[in-house]
Structure formats: C-alpha cells, structure tokens
Design an enzyme around this catalytic site. Structure first.
Site, PDB file in Angstrom:
ATOM      1  N   TYR A  35       0.828  -1.201   0.000  1.00 52.70           N
ATOM      2  CA  TYR A  35       0.000   0.000   0.000  1.00 52.70           C
ATOM      3  C   TYR A  35       0.868   1.259   0.000  1.00 52.70           C
ATOM      4  CZ  TYR A  35      -3.265   3.564   1.494  1.00 52.70           C
ATOM      5  OH  TYR A  35      -4.001   4.710   1.569  1.00 52.70           O
ATOM      6  N   PHE A  37       3.895   1.496  -0.961  1.00 53.96           N
ATOM      7  CA  PHE A  37       4.594   1.559  -2.251  1.00 53.96           C
ATOM      8  C   PHE A  37       3.692   2.209  -3.311  1.00 53.96           C
ATOM      9  CE2 PHE A  37       5.966  -0.129  -6.345  1.00 53.96           C
ATOM     10  CZ  PHE A  37       7.340   0.031  -6.285  1.00 53.96           C
ATOM     11  N   ASP A  38       2.435   1.746  -3.355  1.00 55.78           N
ATOM     12  CA  ASP A  38       1.496   2.296  -4.336  1.00 55.78           C
ATOM     13  C   ASP A  38       1.259   3.790  -4.119  1.00 55.78           C
ATOM     14  OD1 ASP A  38       1.286  -0.128  -5.482  1.00 55.78           O
ATOM     15  OD2 ASP A  38      -0.610  -0.680  -4.523  1.00 55.78           O
ATOM     16  N   SER A  83      21.908 -20.065 -30.730  1.00 56.27           N
ATOM     17  CA  SER A  83      21.309 -21.063 -29.839  1.00 56.27           C
ATOM     18  C   SER A  83      22.433 -21.884 -29.210  1.00 56.27           C
ATOM     19  CB  SER A  83      20.333 -21.935 -30.599  1.00 56.27           C
ATOM     20  OG  SER A  83      20.968 -22.441 -31.727  1.00 56.27           O
ATOM     21  N   LEU A  84      22.068 -22.849 -28.439  1.00 63.85           N
ATOM     22  CA  LEU A  84      23.065 -23.689 -27.772  1.00 63.85           C
ATOM     23  C   LEU A  84      23.002 -25.072 -28.381  1.00 63.85           C
ATOM     24  CD1 LEU A  84      22.187 -22.726 -24.109  1.00 63.85           C
ATOM     25  CD2 LEU A  84      24.365 -22.248 -25.205  1.00 63.85           C
ATOM     26  N   GLU A 113      24.391 -23.432 -15.050  1.00 60.64           N
ATOM     27  CA  GLU A 113      23.194 -22.611 -14.833  1.00 60.64           C
ATOM     28  C   GLU A 113      21.972 -23.405 -15.228  1.00 60.64           C
ATOM     29  OE1 GLU A 113      23.643 -19.141 -17.364  1.00 60.64           O
ATOM     30  OE2 GLU A 113      25.771 -19.180 -16.887  1.00 60.64           O
ATOM     31  N   LYS A 115      18.606 -23.932 -17.460  1.00 63.10           N
ATOM     32  CA  LYS A 115      18.151 -23.534 -18.788  1.00 63.10           C
ATOM     33  C   LYS A 115      16.692 -23.126 -18.639  1.00 63.10           C
ATOM     34  CE  LYS A 115      18.450 -24.853 -23.629  1.00 63.10           C
ATOM     35  NZ  LYS A 115      17.292 -24.134 -24.050  1.00 63.10           N
ATOM     36  N   ASP A 117      13.063 -21.987 -19.378  1.00 69.72           N
ATOM     37  CA  ASP A 117      12.182 -22.247 -20.507  1.00 69.72           C
ATOM     38  C   ASP A 117      11.203 -21.082 -20.641  1.00 69.72           C
ATOM     39  OD1 ASP A 117      11.064 -23.508 -22.615  1.00 69.72           O
ATOM     40  OD2 ASP A 117       9.993 -25.023 -21.457  1.00 69.72           O
ATOM     41  N   GLU A 172      16.015 -14.420 -19.933  1.00 68.03           N
ATOM     42  CA  GLU A 172      14.793 -15.117 -20.299  1.00 68.03           C
ATOM     43  C   GLU A 172      13.627 -14.571 -19.494  1.00 68.03           C
ATOM     44  OE1 GLU A 172      16.080 -17.395 -22.377  1.00 68.03           O
ATOM     45  OE2 GLU A 172      14.436 -18.775 -22.796  1.00 68.03           O
ATOM     46  N   TYR A 225      23.620 -13.297 -19.257  1.00 69.18           N
ATOM     47  CA  TYR A 225      24.711 -13.194 -20.235  1.00 69.18           C
ATOM     48  C   TYR A 225      24.965 -11.715 -20.548  1.00 69.18           C
ATOM     49  CZ  TYR A 225      27.128 -14.517 -24.657  1.00 69.18           C
ATOM     50  OH  TYR A 225      28.021 -14.699 -25.674  1.00 69.18           O
ATOM     51  N   LYS A 315      19.727 -31.245 -21.914  1.00 66.51           N
ATOM     52  CA  LYS A 315      18.263 -31.112 -21.856  1.00 66.51           C
ATOM     53  C   LYS A 315      17.648 -32.245 -21.040  1.00 66.51           C
ATOM     54  CE  LYS A 315      16.045 -29.201 -25.153  1.00 66.51           C
ATOM     55  NZ  LYS A 315      15.187 -28.033 -25.375  1.00 66.51           N
ATOM     56  N   CYS A 409     -25.451 -33.190 -22.403  1.00 64.40           N
ATOM     57  CA  CYS A 409     -24.811 -32.765 -21.157  1.00 64.40           C
ATOM     58  C   CYS A 409     -24.870 -33.897 -20.135  1.00 64.40           C
ATOM     59  CB  CYS A 409     -25.502 -31.523 -20.618  1.00 64.40           C
ATOM     60  SG  CYS A 409     -24.878 -31.033 -19.015  1.00 64.40           S
ATOM     61  N   CYS A 412     -27.393 -32.706 -17.253  1.00 65.00           N
ATOM     62  CA  CYS A 412     -28.819 -32.397 -17.401  1.00 65.00           C
ATOM     63  C   CYS A 412     -29.398 -32.940 -18.710  1.00 65.00           C
ATOM     64  CB  CYS A 412     -29.046 -30.891 -17.317  1.00 65.00           C
ATOM     65  SG  CYS A 412     -28.426 -30.014 -18.762  1.00 65.00           S
ATOM     66  N   CYS A 427     -23.028 -26.760 -22.984  1.00 66.32           N
ATOM     67  CA  CYS A 427     -24.395 -27.100 -22.613  1.00 66.32           C
ATOM     68  C   CYS A 427     -25.165 -25.776 -22.557  1.00 66.32           C
ATOM     69  CB  CYS A 427     -24.412 -27.774 -21.242  1.00 66.32           C
ATOM     70  SG  CYS A 427     -26.064 -27.812 -20.524  1.00 66.32           S
ATOM     71  N   CYS A 433     -29.353 -26.418 -15.781  1.00 68.41           N
ATOM     72  CA  CYS A 433     -28.316 -27.425 -15.568  1.00 68.41           C
ATOM     73  C   CYS A 433     -27.739 -27.236 -14.158  1.00 68.41           C
ATOM     74  CB  CYS A 433     -27.238 -27.252 -16.643  1.00 68.41           C
ATOM     75  SG  CYS A 433     -25.884 -28.411 -16.494  1.00 68.41           S
TER      76      CYS A 433
HETATM   77  S1  IVH Z   1      23.275 -18.613 -22.900  1.00 66.37           S
HETATM   78  C1  IVH Z   1      25.249 -18.109 -27.046  1.00 66.37           C
HETATM   79  N1  IVH Z   1      22.131 -19.396 -20.694  1.00 66.37           N
HETATM   80  O1  IVH Z   1      18.368 -21.256 -24.498  1.00 66.37           O
HETATM   81  C2  IVH Z   1      24.563 -18.671 -25.881  1.00 66.37           C
HETATM   82  N2  IVH Z   1      20.863 -19.471 -22.702  1.00 66.37           N
HETATM   83  O2  IVH Z   1      18.987 -22.921 -26.904  1.00 66.37           O
HETATM   84  C3  IVH Z   1      23.586 -17.743 -25.338  1.00 66.37           C
HETATM   85  N3  IVH Z   1      18.534 -20.193 -22.376  1.00 66.37           N
HETATM   86  O3  IVH Z   1      18.598 -18.734 -26.888  1.00 66.37           O
HETATM   87  C4  IVH Z   1      22.603 -18.333 -24.464  1.00 66.37           C
HETATM   88  N4  IVH Z   1      18.657 -20.500 -20.219  1.00 66.37           N
HETATM   89  O4  IVH Z   1      17.031 -18.404 -24.908  1.00 66.37           O
HETATM   90  C5  IVH Z   1      21.997 -19.217 -22.026  1.00 66.37           C
HETATM   91  N5  IVH Z   1      21.233 -20.011 -18.639  1.00 66.37           N
HETATM   92  C6  IVH Z   1      21.086 -19.832 -19.957  1.00 66.37           C
HETATM   93  C7  IVH Z   1      19.876 -20.097 -20.627  1.00 66.37           C
HETATM   94  C8  IVH Z   1      19.798 -19.896 -22.004  1.00 66.37           C
HETATM   95  C9  IVH Z   1      17.874 -20.547 -21.283  1.00 66.37           C
HETATM   96  C10 IVH Z   1      17.933 -20.184 -23.740  1.00 66.37           C
HETATM   97  C11 IVH Z   1      18.261 -18.959 -24.549  1.00 66.37           C
HETATM   98  C12 IVH Z   1      18.957 -19.453 -25.771  1.00 66.37           C
HETATM   99  C13 IVH Z   1      18.488 -20.862 -25.843  1.00 66.37           C
HETATM  100  C14 IVH Z   1      19.495 -21.694 -26.572  1.00 66.37           C
END
Ligand code: IVH
Length: 671
Positions: A35, A37-38, A83-84, A113, A115, A117, A172, A225, A315, A409, A412, A427, A433
């Site tokens: 409160y 804070f608001d 991507s990884l 770390e 991953k 989602d 993320e 990162y 994974k 249904c 009913c 329904c 019902c």
């Molecule tokens: S590092 C060049 N760290 O996974 C590497 N990615 O499949 C940069 N992700 O595009 C990514 N957790 O969206 C990194 N602890 C983490 C992550 C992570 C999730 C995602 C990220 C990336 C995808 C790769």
C-alpha cells in the site's frame, strides 16, 4: 508546491521507489507495505502529470505501462542471438569437456546454470538507462518490445554502480508458475480457454499492444549473459556478479542457481540435483547450461554457424509416464463449457500422484485416437494439469472401441452445441443445468466477486440440494429457520452466513457486475463497464454499438454482454438483486477532475504521442471532464491523432465530420 520543489520531489520519489522496487523484487526483503509503495507511485504519477517536463524517460511510473505498440519494429541484433548445442546424455558432455580441455591444455573452469524455458530477450543499456529490448526473432533480427519489457519489475530501468556505458544483457522472460496458474484460473472463470503452457503464454503477453495489460501480468526475468565491447571483467561469473551490483536479477550462487566447477563429476551432480529439484521451482526449466567461464578461452573456442563451441545445454527429458486410461468423463463448467477428463490408473509423475489428466476437447481426442482402456503417455510440462500426449497403439486391447464424444450434457441431458470456430462443446441449458447453476452461485459468492463470508462451495451445494436456493438472487431471501434445518448447520454458522450475505449488499457495482457471471466479463472488463455506464440501467439500455464503443470492449465481449442482458430471466434476476439493495450504480469517489472544459465531449485517442502515453492522454481527457470511447461514430466530438495512426481512422473521422486534433492542438486546448 512550486516548480523547484516539484522537481526535487520527483527526483526523490523516483530514487525511493527504485530502492523499494529493488528490495522487493531482487533481494526479497521489502521494507514497506504494498500500500505504501502504491502511494509513493501515485504521488510520483500525479507530479509527473502536473510537471511533465521533469518526468524521467525511465521513470518508475513506466512500470505501470500505458504505451501502445501498434507494430513491433524489426531490429537487427548487434550480436546475433545464437542457440546452444543440445545434449541428452552424459557421454556428450564428457566429449564436450574433452574437446575443451584439449584446446585449453589444462583443467578448465565451467559455470553451470539452469536452462530457463521462457522467452529469450536482449536488453541494451546506454549510459545506465534501459535503451531497447529485442526478442530473439530469427537470431539475426528480432522485434522491439521495449515498452512491454519496461513493465517487468525485475528488469531495472536505470542502473546503479559502475556499469559500462554501452552494453547488452540477455536473459529469459517467463511466467512464475503461481502467476500462470492464477491467470488460467481467472480465464476459466470468465469462460476463456486455458492457456496451454507458461512459455507460449509469456510469448503471447510480450506481443500485446497495450503495455498496461502486460504490466498487470507479473512476468519475471532472469538475466544470464553480458555482452559488450568494453566489459569490466574477463570471466562470465565476474561479469554476472557485477551485473547484480548494477541492479539486475541474476541467478544466485547461494540458491544454487549458478555454480562453478572444474570437474565433470561435479557438473553431473549439479544436473542430478536439478533434475529432481526442478519440481520445486516456481518457474519452468528444461535443462542445464554449461559454459566455459574464461572469456579468453571462449574466444579461442569460437563459434559454429549456429552456436558457441564454449557452451552446451543438457536437456532434461520431458517427464512422461505410461499408464492405463480407465475412463473418459466429462466436466461441465460454470459457463457450460464441457471438458473431457482422462481418469487414469494412479501413477507417480514429477513428484505427485496423477489420477486425472485433461483431454482438452473433442478434436484432441480424435487427433490422438484416445480410447478407454488404452495405455497412454502422460506428461507434466509447464501446465499444472498433466495432459495425455500419446497412445501406445501396440498395447491397445483387442476389443477397444473408438471414443464417441458425448452429444448430451452429462449433468442435465440437454443436447450440446458447438459454436463454429470454437474448440469446446457447450451445454446451453444455463438456467436448468444443476452444475452450471451451482457453478454460477459459487462464482457469485467468491472472494473477487461478492466475497460472502461464511459461505463456500459446500454450503452452496447443501442449500441447493435442500431446495432453498435456485439462483444467486435466492441467497438474499434465505430465512434463518430454514437454513437451521439443514444438516451440520449450527446457530453460529447460520448467523455468520446471513450476516455475510447482508454485508455483501455494500459490495461496489463493478464487483456485482462481475459476480453476475457473464461470459468474458471478467474483473477488468467489469470495472471498465461500470466506469463508463455508471449504473446498471444504462447498461441494460445500451445498444450493441454503444457497448462496442466503450474503450477496450471488443465485439466478442459486447455480444456476450448484450445477449445475456436480452434474456428475460437475467433481467428478472437483476431486478430482484436491485430490490434486495445490492449496489447497481457507482459511487463517485473523490474526483481528480481539475476542470470541466471537456464536459459532454467524447474523444477517441489513436496513435503514438510524443509527450504523453496513450493512457496519460486519456486520463487528462477525463480529468478535464471528457469521455473516452474506443471507436469513432457520429457522436464522437474529437479524434486526438498521434503518429502511426491508421489512415482508415482518419478517413472515417473526416467523413463523419469529427474534429481531428494533433497532440499540439490538444495541448493548446488545455492551455
Ligand atoms: S546462454 C550463445 N544461458 O536457451 C549462448 N541461454 O537454446 C547464449 N537459455 O537462446 C545463451 N537458459 O534463450 C543461455 N542459462 C542460460 C539459458 C539460455 C535458457 C535459452 C536462450 C537461448 C536458448 C538456446
């Protein structure tokens, strides 16, 4: 307050709010109540409205949203978002470690770390200010979703400490599972379909045009990162820990969300720890990421076209089990929506015993050809409710029969209907019902609606079965001596119940409107309607066009509301509730109105503005006595046109003779 005092107070409040925001969202050590804070935020917002010249570009009031993005601009990433490479078994990790060690010629330090989602984001900071937030897109270019990202409380708008002038941080964005669950519950409550999983939901939310809605959704973000030409340190861990001091939410070592190891065995232990521990997290992860800590070594290892050679993802397999589907039953919701449910041979999955799983709708059953008696695969992903994802056809019993979806249904026996374009069967027997009747009453008494103390789902059931109530209006005619006759009803609980019902007569109009249980009319929509029409009579007399003209009420909602109110039995219920003394008009609270120059004038605001967010503009219109509507009609007096406004709106305004105002002209009118 003079101009100088205002400026000083704006700076002071901004700092104070930032500090409390950080304490709450990053350190989890709030020092003041929500409160309080608001209140601070409200004070700042008021001052900024009055003295817009002092509002900072990244003021904490930006968290509340307001800016509308019609089209997300495409932005080329300064550093491609790669991507990884994925691995699903330990041998691949051992190979990775050996490749890295060979090149390094010595023992290598790795970071481990989670991953996450969620939705990948790259956020640029310039001179300590959040500059731009871009989605991953195709890896080389993504969408600019800055306004929406600014509403996420754990993303700092302004940095502290000794940060680099120009850098990017990646991470993320995700829905905490508790938030996702609540979101789905409130969707279900107004008859919307549940969202399939937190990741898709987060992605959808981030692409919403109205940042105010995004602000209300409580997304969260971990950053993992740091990238830039000039970074303070030469290792991943050190830069991340520096990022913590700049104000970022970075996975903490103390919570084992981050670790550094020199041996593959320790990495395996980390993986084991989280592959069983991940069920306890309030967010989804789908694996573990292992990175080379040292930047020099990272550079030496380099990149393939798609991913860095210095990192690898392990994974987790989706947690899946096979069990027998004993029976398919059908549930009827408050709005009449039918959900098929798989009743399973109980089985342990991701730490809990699963007995039931959702089958979603008729199409899903047909697509997978799911039949009673089948061995089915059940998965627990982000969805809190497990789902059936496949059938083991090789084990199908020889006498198995294809599933015939119900046509009546289960409660009913009314013939079900399926509206074109909708996935679910309904329904239509709303008032007859029993499940729908009880569901509607349970919604009516719920905390966010009439909040009736001393009354719960079980009591509703009892009162209904005892023949004392047929609908929610009957609650207000309950007599003490009748209720006392029911089982397990003591004097005290009956008094409480009746007192609770009596007290509910003071619940404000917008919540009464929500309590009526009209499909798609949720809490927010009810507030908008109440504010616009001011009382029930005005809503009852409104045409479909007038409803659609209300700011942010679309066709789907307007139609549902309109046809609900057309029904005689609903009108009668409303009349009865009125006669019992429920609130059917808004009580005007202290008005922030500063002038009446726009009294009786109707405005449509469209496009993007320089000095105001769209919501600020709308608020200004109301503060000066005017009214905002969503679409242009011949009753509209003014169209306030920003840039990026569509040409169709302009044409329509011109053809109807609506006065078009630029931002400048609007400002002049205020002066
Ligand atoms: S590092 C060049 N760290 O996974 C590497 N990615 O499949 C940069 N992700 O595009 C990514 N957790 O969206 C990194 N602890 C983490 C992550 C992570 C999730 C995602 C990220 C990336 C995808 C790769």
């Amino acid at each position: 307050m003079d101009v100088f005092q205002a400026q000083e107070r704006i700076v002071e409040l901004s700092e104070l709010i930032r500090k409390h925001n950080h304490a709450y969202y990053m350190s989890d050590t709030p020092e003041i109540s929500d409160y309080e804070f608001d209140q601070l935020l409200e004070e700042l917002q008021k001052l900024e409205n009055e003295f817009p010249q002092f509002a900072e570009e990244n003021s904490p009031t930006k968290r509340v949203g307001g800016a509308i993005t019609k089209k997300f601009e495409t932005v080329v990433h300064r550093y491609p978002m790669l991507s990884l490479s994925n691995s699903y078994n330990r041998e691949e990790l051992i190979d990775f470690d050996q490749r890295v060690q060979k090149l390094a010629g010595k023992k290598v330090e790795y970071t481990c770390e989670l991953k996450y989602d969620g939705v990948a984001i790259g956020i640029q900071y310039k001179n300590g200010q959040l500059h731009r937030a871009v989605t991953r897109g195709d890896g080389s270019k993504g969408d600019d979703i800055t306004e929406n990202v600014k509403t996420i409380r754990s993303v700092p708008l302004k940095l502290a400490g000794d940060y680099p002038d120009d850098f990017e941080i990646r991470g993320e964005i995700f829905y905490p599972l508790s938030v996702f669950k609540a979101l789905n519950e409130s969707r279900e409550d107004i008859g919307e379909d549940r969202l399939a999983n937190p990741r898709n939901a987060a992605s959808g939310t981030l692409k919403m045009q109205d940042s105010k809605v995004v602000a209300s959704r409580k997304l969260d973000c971990y950053l993992y990162y740091v990238l830039g030409e000039i970074l303070p340190f030469k290792s991943h861990e050190e830069n991340l820990s520096a990022a913590t001091s700049w104000g970022f939410k970075v996975p903490k070592k103390s919570e084992k969300l981050f670790a550094t190891y020199q041996s593959i065995e320790e990495i395996f232990e980390f993986i084991d720890y989280w592959s069983s521990g991940r069920n306890k997290l309030n967010f989804e992860i789908d694996g573990i990421v292992i990175k080379v800590n040292d930047y020099y070594l990272q550079e030496e290892l380099g990149y393939t076209a798609k991913s860095p050679r210095w990192a690898i993802a392990y994974k987790f397999k989706a947690e899946q089990v096979e069990t027998r589907l004993n029976e398919i039953t059908y549930q009827v919701g408050r709005t009449g929506a039918i959900t098929p449910v798989a009743n399973l041979e109980p089985i342990l999955l991701a730490g809990t015993t699963v007995k039931r799983a959702s089958l979603h709708n008729a199409d899903q059953i047909a697509k997978l050809d799911i039949r009673e008696g089948d061995l089915v695969q059940v998965e627990k992903g982000g969805e809190i409710i497990p789902k059936v994802v496949g059938v083991n056809l090789s084990q199908r019993p020889p006498n198995s029969q294809p599933t015939e979806y119900i046509s009546q249904c289960p409660e009913c026996a009314t013939e079900l209907i399926r509206v074109e374009g909708e996935a679910k069967h309904y329904c239509p027997n709303e008032t007859g019902c029993p499940t729908q009747i009880k569901g509607k009453m349970t919604h009516f008494i719920s905390r966010k609606a009439m909040d009736i103390d001393g009354l719960g789902e079980e009591t509703i059931e009892q009162l209904f079965e005892g023949g004392l109530i047929q609908n929610y209006a009957d609650l207000y005619t309950l007599q003490e001596q009748d209720v006392l006759k029911l089982d397990r009803m003591a004097q005290k609980s009956v008094s409480n119940l009746l007192q609770g019902i009596e007290n509910s007569k003071q619940i404000p109009f917008e919540r009464v409107l929500f309590a009526l249980g009209i499909r798609y009319v949720g809490e927010t929509v009810s507030k908008k309607l109440a504010k616009h029409f001011k009382n029930m009579n005005a809503i009852l007399n409104a045409s479909l066009e007038e409803m659609t003209a209300v700011d942010e009420i679309g066709e789907k909602i307007a139609e549902s509301l309109y046809f609900f109110l057309q029904k005689e039995e609903h009108r009668e219920l409303i009349n009865r509730l009125k006669s019992y003394g429920l609130q059917f008009e808004i009580v005007e609270t202290e008005s922030t109105q500063v002038s009446t120059i726009f009294e009786g004038k109707t405005f449509v605001v469209s496009g993007v503005f320089e000095n105001y967010s769209r919501n600020e503009l709308k608020k200004t219109i109301e503060d000066y006595g005017g009214k905002n509507v969503g679409s242009i009609s011949k009753k509209t007096d003014y169209l306030v046109a920003g840039y990026k406004m569509g040409p169709a709106k302009k044409e329509k305004a011109e053809s109807l003779g609506v006065t078009i105002l630029s931002e400048q002209e609007f400002g002049d009118m205020l002066d």
